[in-house]
Write an enzyme that holds these catalytic residues in place. Sequence first.
Site, short mmCIF file in Angstrom:
data_model
loop_
_atom_site.label_atom_id
_atom_site.label_comp_id
_atom_site.label_asym_id
_atom_site.label_seq_id
_atom_site.Cartn_x
_atom_site.Cartn_y
_atom_site.Cartn_z
N TYR A 56 39.68 36.11 21.80
CA TYR A 56 40.39 37.07 22.63
C TYR A 56 41.46 37.78 21.80
CZ TYR A 56 38.34 34.69 26.71
OH TYR A 56 37.48 34.14 27.65
N ALA A 211 34.05 39.99 39.44
CA ALA A 211 32.93 40.74 38.86
C ALA A 211 33.41 41.85 37.93
CB ALA A 211 32.05 41.32 39.96
N GLY A 217 38.65 46.04 44.88
CA GLY A 217 38.96 46.96 45.97
C GLY A 217 39.00 48.41 45.52
#
Length: 351
Positions: A56, A211, A217
């Site tokens: 990362y 996901a 939203g």
Amino acid sequence: MTEYRNLGRTGVKVSPLCLGTMMFGARGNTDHDDSVRIIHRALDSGINFVDTADVYSAGESETIVGKALAGGRRDGVVLATKFHGTLGEGPNERGNSRRWIIQEVENSLRRLGTDWIDLYQVHRPEPDTDFDETLGALTDLVRQGKIRYIGTSTFEPSAIVEGQWIAERRGRERVATEQPPYSLLTRGIEREMLPVAQRYGLGVLSWSPLAGGWLSGRFRKGAAQPASSRSEQQTARFDITAQENAAKLEAAESLALLAEESGLTLVQLAVAFVIEHPAVTSAIIGPRTYEQLESQLGADEVRLSRDVLDRIDEIVPPGTNLSGRDAGYVPPSIADASRRRRSAASAQSSY
């Protein structure tokens, strides 16, 4: 109040929300002080489980986590990291070999500022490396006290079973956890991987419960394409106009409406769904900002009714991945055409 869960059969207690740190560093939040503030807020909320990886932001995420855990916070945290990804130009600066594992664990320990790693995970399978070699090196690290437990990430069920067989037959440390992708839109692991994890008593730490942002939203029908670093880096996966993503957009819209009817945000619905599965120990949340963290805290306290869960099953059938791109790993047997096609000469000689 956080209800801690057993991490597989280890006896270690972890929070149902695990703080993922992939978005801290050059790949996401480049402000170290702000990233540390986010980590401290997560810990103060009751989260005691932190997951990172050497790859990362090329180790920067581990460095940030090390800063956050300095000053007395390390002992209260179950700290997980991973190895496998490429971290240099040389052919041996990556992978699952003993050579790389022994070298890279020292780098992770240094970046994290700790003497031990609670959970050291194989970030991806590597079929060309004997799994026994990998488990042998990890077993040595456990016996040296540098790591406490062994985990895998995005392994197929057959590889999970192989790891258990190797441990039993060859006296290796047993793999204790698996870290697969799992969300309302990515339910393929319900078919076999999660039942296998239950059969062998593995803890399951599911990544990407939102996901990749599709369940934040922001992905709604009729709305503009949401801007994000992920959508810029992985255009095909997040393009709302692409036909391959039509089913995901349709499902995200239906799930958002279901969340609204249930008095929840879509984020709460998504995270609560993941940790509802009896095989799942923790859902890894990966905020980039303080606000994103706040939107996910408390989702572990949401209880979904049977009616809501039934509605979810109607929108996305159990065991279904709406997009193959979200599975996290494509085995060489599928990705490499040469592994599934005979040469013309071989084909002719077989007649």
